[in-house]
Design a protein around this motif. Structure first.
Motif, mmCIF file in Angstrom:
data_model
loop_
_atom_site.group_PDB
_atom_site.id
_atom_site.type_symbol
_atom_site.label_atom_id
_atom_site.label_comp_id
_atom_site.label_asym_id
_atom_site.label_seq_id
_atom_site.Cartn_x
_atom_site.Cartn_y
_atom_site.Cartn_z
ATOM 1 N N VAL A 108 0.848 -1.196 0.000
ATOM 2 C CA VAL A 108 0.000 0.000 0.000
ATOM 3 C C VAL A 108 0.879 1.239 0.000
ATOM 4 C CG1 VAL A 108 -1.867 1.261 1.133
ATOM 5 C CG2 VAL A 108 -1.748 -1.241 1.352
ATOM 6 N N THR A 109 0.633 2.137 -0.941
ATOM 7 C CA THR A 109 1.288 3.442 -0.949
ATOM 8 C C THR A 109 0.284 4.472 -0.448
ATOM 9 O OG1 THR A 109 2.731 2.817 -2.781
ATOM 10 C CG2 THR A 109 2.456 5.178 -2.365
ATOM 11 N N TRP A 110 0.661 5.220 0.564
ATOM 12 C CA TRP A 110 -0.258 6.130 1.251
ATOM 13 C C TRP A 110 -0.088 7.583 0.811
ATOM 14 C CZ3 TRP A 110 -3.583 3.450 4.364
ATOM 15 C CH2 TRP A 110 -3.205 2.152 4.699
ATOM 16 N N THR A 111 1.019 7.895 0.155
ATOM 17 C CA THR A 111 1.441 9.275 -0.092
ATOM 18 C C THR A 111 0.359 10.158 -0.684
ATOM 19 O OG1 THR A 111 3.686 8.476 -0.470
ATOM 20 C CG2 THR A 111 3.178 10.703 -1.235
ATOM 21 N N ASP A 112 -0.250 9.725 -1.770
ATOM 22 C CA ASP A 112 -1.225 10.562 -2.471
ATOM 23 C C ASP A 112 -2.603 10.535 -1.835
ATOM 24 O OD1 ASP A 112 0.241 11.670 -4.877
ATOM 25 O OD2 ASP A 112 0.689 9.534 -5.071
ATOM 26 N N HIS A 113 -2.712 9.842 -0.721
ATOM 27 C CA HIS A 113 -3.986 9.768 -0.002
ATOM 28 C C HIS A 113 -3.793 10.249 1.432
ATOM 29 C CE1 HIS A 113 -5.425 7.359 -3.390
ATOM 30 N NE2 HIS A 113 -4.268 6.731 -3.312
ATOM 31 N N GLN A 114 -2.827 11.132 1.610
ATOM 32 C CA GLN A 114 -2.452 11.576 2.943
ATOM 33 C C GLN A 114 -1.971 13.025 2.877
ATOM 34 O OE1 GLN A 114 1.223 9.845 4.421
ATOM 35 N NE2 GLN A 114 0.430 9.785 6.511
ATOM 36 N N HIS A 150 5.612 2.335 -1.541
ATOM 37 C CA HIS A 150 6.443 3.266 -2.311
ATOM 38 C C HIS A 150 6.670 4.595 -1.603
ATOM 39 C CE1 HIS A 150 6.767 0.612 -5.672
ATOM 40 N NE2 HIS A 150 5.488 0.595 -5.917
ATOM 41 N N ASP A 151 6.043 4.791 -0.474
ATOM 42 C CA ASP A 151 6.377 5.931 0.373
ATOM 43 C C ASP A 151 7.874 5.903 0.701
ATOM 44 O OD1 ASP A 151 3.355 6.644 1.464
ATOM 45 O OD2 ASP A 151 3.691 4.500 1.215
ATOM 46 N N SER A 152 8.473 4.693 0.637
ATOM 47 C CA SER A 152 9.892 4.539 0.978
ATOM 48 C C SER A 152 10.776 5.461 0.161
ATOM 49 C CB SER A 152 10.328 3.097 0.792
ATOM 50 O OG SER A 152 10.178 2.696 -0.560
ATOM 51 N N SER A 192 6.895 -2.964 8.342
ATOM 52 C CA SER A 192 7.308 -1.594 8.620
ATOM 53 C C SER A 192 7.403 -0.716 7.377
ATOM 54 C CB SER A 192 8.670 -1.626 9.338
ATOM 55 O OG SER A 192 9.247 -0.349 9.424
ATOM 56 N N ASN A 193 8.154 -1.155 6.379
ATOM 57 C CA ASN A 193 8.537 -0.252 5.292
ATOM 58 C C ASN A 193 9.118 -1.093 4.171
ATOM 59 O OD1 ASN A 193 9.467 1.941 3.774
ATOM 60 N ND2 ASN A 193 11.196 2.356 5.129
ATOM 61 N N ASN A 194 8.716 -0.836 2.950
ATOM 62 C CA ASN A 194 9.194 -1.611 1.803
ATOM 63 C C ASN A 194 10.526 -1.096 1.294
ATOM 64 O OD1 ASN A 194 8.839 -3.402 -0.659
ATOM 65 N ND2 ASN A 194 9.021 -1.387 -1.622
ATOM 66 N N GLU A 195 11.493 -1.995 1.142
ATOM 67 C CA GLU A 195 12.797 -1.682 0.562
ATOM 68 C C GLU A 195 13.323 -0.350 1.075
ATOM 69 O OE1 GLU A 195 12.472 -2.192 -3.678
ATOM 70 O OE2 GLU A 195 12.258 -4.359 -3.489
ATOM 71 N N PRO A 196 13.582 -0.246 2.369
ATOM 72 C CA PRO A 196 14.048 1.017 2.956
ATOM 73 C C PRO A 196 15.282 1.549 2.247
ATOM 74 C CG PRO A 196 13.559 -0.598 4.652
ATOM 75 C CD PRO A 196 13.497 -1.328 3.358
ATOM 76 N N GLN A 197 15.264 2.831 1.964
ATOM 77 C CA GLN A 197 16.362 3.473 1.257
ATOM 78 C C GLN A 197 16.398 4.935 1.669
ATOM 79 O OE1 GLN A 197 14.959 4.041 -3.113
ATOM 80 N NE2 GLN A 197 13.775 2.319 -2.294
ATOM 81 N N PHE A 198 17.578 5.504 1.673
ATOM 82 C CA PHE A 198 17.742 6.872 2.159
ATOM 83 C C PHE A 198 18.704 7.610 1.248
ATOM 84 C CE2 PHE A 198 16.722 4.003 5.588
ATOM 85 C CZ PHE A 198 15.594 4.607 6.137
ATOM 86 N N ASN A 199 18.335 8.824 0.850
ATOM 87 C CA ASN A 199 19.090 9.574 -0.143
ATOM 88 C C ASN A 199 20.476 9.945 0.378
ATOM 89 O OD1 ASN A 199 16.834 9.523 -1.822
ATOM 90 N ND2 ASN A 199 16.063 11.480 -1.058
ATOM 91 N N ASN A 200 21.461 9.768 -0.509
ATOM 92 C CA ASN A 200 22.820 10.257 -0.263
ATOM 93 C C ASN A 200 23.390 9.789 1.075
ATOM 94 O OD1 ASN A 200 22.715 11.814 -2.727
ATOM 95 N ND2 ASN A 200 21.467 13.307 -1.619
ATOM 96 N N THR A 201 23.286 8.487 1.318
ATOM 97 C CA THR A 201 23.817 7.933 2.556
ATOM 98 C C THR A 201 24.687 6.714 2.257
ATOM 99 O OG1 THR A 201 21.817 6.557 2.799
ATOM 100 C CG2 THR A 201 21.881 8.646 4.028
ATOM 101 N N THR A 202 25.584 6.435 3.172
ATOM 102 C CA THR A 202 26.318 5.172 3.119
ATOM 103 C C THR A 202 25.428 4.078 3.689
ATOM 104 O OG1 THR A 202 27.235 5.459 5.333
ATOM 105 C CG2 THR A 202 28.478 6.414 3.496
#
Length: 586
Positions: A108-114, A150-152, A192-202
């Motif tokens: 479930v992607t919540w972004t566009d419904h939040q 996809h909020d991830s 918790s979270n799908n395929e956690p990823q964070f911009n510009n991080t090690t």
């Protein structure tokens, strides 16, 4: 559409019978009973205030095998039907249940419904729709996983530069989900979270952010009470990668949370060059096999052998199948991948969820029929047994030359070879074929009969049958080396007239005269199938994509080598000059 995947890591029996087989299987490797769970060294943290579920976490996750993903639907952006799938119906879950699946993951992607600002309210209509779909699946007796998907990458990835707001939104999102499903049965699980990823991080930094989110998720859900107090919660590694560093970190997280109702989750899409057919990764070779066996060995040694249940939330091959485009992975090689995947997962005691993006992949959501029954049958068979394979599913016979004997290597995978058949007719050993060890040789006489009038393409299909599992199909194919013609094009691509003459394209190599790699893949001379080049068999053409031609150096001739599955190669020259692209033979 699949979210970003870290390159290193997309029956007819009744439910009681399937479940008993699965429990018997994992019991043989000491993973299912709560006694084994405790004996494996996992601390039992249940208290008098938190009664133990009827089955332990290992038992519950084992009973979820096999699982399936409702991909590109409630996770689509911005709406349920935006990525080409029809609205979900209860009949979909009826079908899955009848096909032997025991659980579903509903991304479930919540972004566009939040609301994007505090208090980050989720639209009531969207929440109600998610609950309706979840309740349909639960009503069919399926266990269900829901998540933040996809909020991830849409907003959670901004955590390094917007830490407090991202964390507040993440907590608010799970607070609302937890409240809505507080009284849902324990057959519903949260991830918790799908395929956690964070911009510009090690990776080290990303691990810390992921741990913070997993901890926040755990706290919010547990404090919401009701069935959420003991509901199974899935915690992902960074990128849902099964690398040792990521697994070790997750074990530390789970230990610090001191909660027995936790499940580890990772994904697996195979050795990256093979999964997308790049860098010469055309076959499920020793390197691709080792990547798989090593991944499951790490999962087994770090998690399941120690009583930590694992739900492998997505598996498959990236962009395969995709019935809108030519297959980038050869059919037989894909079958070998799925056959071994099922075996490795069973041996490791891992529950697996097939990633299915919808109508143009596995299950046609409109007709509720499998788009490729033979492929899904191989996947289903792998849930319970091994199948024999061979070094190839094709025998190529050059039309321009005499037919001679051909040899394949059998891969019995623990089964016994039982012979060759064409339909209901058994071929005769000694006359039609010989077997020496695992070397299967088809005689010239048999191939001459099977090739018939030797039209280009598949002339006949025979089966190698084994003592168990599915037969291995071998397609007797007549070909001659393909013929390409000169062509002109532009920045929108180049269409090369091609006579395939019964052959099929495996890959394309591209180099400049100075030895440099030509095309968007600069780390290998072998470009990515369907991204840089693609065969158009019905249109008698080879296509060089806009992505490829626009990556070419101006006025620098590139030499392309097209590799075909018969073993034939054809050389072609391409030069881009401004907005013009020309292609010449040889």
């Amino acid at each position: 559409m699949k979210g970003t995947q870290h390159p290193t890591g997309r029956r007819g029996r009744g439910p009681g019978r399937v479940l008993s087989l699965l429990l018997a299987l994992v019991a043989t490797i000491g993973l299912t009973s709560t006694a084994a769970f405790a004996a494996a060294g996992h601390k039992d943290t249940f208290s008098a205030e938190k009664p133990r579920p009827a089955a332990g976490p290992m038992d519950t996750v084992a009973a979820m095998q096999p699982s399936w993903n409702l991909g590109n639907t409630l996770d689509a952006i911005p709406d349920e039907t935006s990525w080409g799938n029809p609205p979900v119906t209860k009949a979909l879950f009826d079908t899955l249940r009848s096909q032997g699946f025991r659980s579903v993951r509903i991304p479930v992607t919540w972004t566009d419904h939040q609301s994007s600002t505090a208090p980050y309210t989720i639209d009531a209509a969207w929440m109600n729709r998610v609950k309706q779909v979840v309740d349909w699946a639960l009503a069919d007796g399926l266990r269900v996983v829901i998540n933040v998907h996809h909020d991830s990458w849409q907003w959670i990835a901004n955590m390094p530069t917007d830490h407090d707001n991202v964390l507040a939104r993440f907590k608010a999102t799970w607070t609302q989900i937890a409240a809505t499903f507080r009284d849902s049965p324990q057959t519903l699980l949260f991830e918790s979270n799908n395929e956690p990823q964070f911009n510009n991080t090690t990776d080290a930094q990303g691990i810390q952010y992921n741990s913070e989110l997993n901890t926040a998720f755990h706290t919010v859900v547990r404090q919401s009470g009701g069935n959420n107090a003991t509901r199974l919660l899935l915690l992902p590694t960074l990128h849902t990668n099964a690398g040792q560093e990521f697994l070790d970190t997750l074990v530390s997280e789970m230990t610090s949370l001191n909660d027995a109702n936790l499940v580890a989750t990772v994904h697996y899409y195979g050795w990256y060059p093979f999964s997308v057919n790049v860098a010469g990764g055309t076959t499920f070779d020793a390197t691709a096999q080792k990547d798989m066996t090593d991944s499951f060995a790490r999962i087994r040694n770090t998690l399941t052998s120690k009583g930590i249940p694992v739900y492998l939330g997505e598996y498959g091959l990236l962009s395969y199948p995709d019935h809108n485009h030519p297959p980038r992975v050869e059919r037989g090689e894909a079958l070998k991948y799925f056959e071994q995947f099922g075996y490795e997962a069973r041996a490791a005691g891992v529950t697996t969820a097939l990633w299915d993006p919808g109508t143009f992949a596995f299950l046609d959501r409109s007709t509720l029929r499998w788009t490729d029954p033979a492929l899904i049958n191989q996947i289903k068979s792998s849930w319970t047994t091994r199948s024999g394979t061979a070094s190839s599913d094709r025998v190529f016979l050059a039309k321009s030359g005499p037919i001679t004997a051909r040899t394949l290597t059998l891969n019995p995978n623990g089964t016994g070879f039982r012979g060759l058949w064409q339909g209901g007719t058994a071929l005769v050993q000694g006359r039609d074929y010989t077997v020496s060890g695992n070397r299967l040789t088809l005689t010239a006489a048999a191939l001459t009969r099977l090739a018939g009038n030797r039209d280009y393409g598949v002339n006949a299909t025979i089966e190698a049958r084994f003592s168990r599992g599915l037969p291995w199909k071998i397609h007797v194919t007549t070909y001659d080396t393909p013929v390409l013609s000169n062509a002109t094009g532009g920045t929108s691509g180049l269409t090369i007239p091609t006579q395939f003459r019964g052959d099929q394209l495996a890959t394309m190599e591209a180099r400049y005269a100075d030895g440099g790699n030509a095309g968007p893949v600069d780390w290998s001379s072998y470009q990515e199938f369907n991204e840089s080049f693609s065969p158009d068999y019905p249109g008698n053409a080879l296509l060089l994509t806009p992505k490829f031609v626009n990556a070419l150096r101006d006025n620098a001739q590139a030499t392309l080598t097209f590799h075909f599955w018969s073993g034939a190669t054809v050389t072609y020259r391409v030069t881009k000059s401004g907005t013009s692209v020309t292609g010449t033979v040889g």
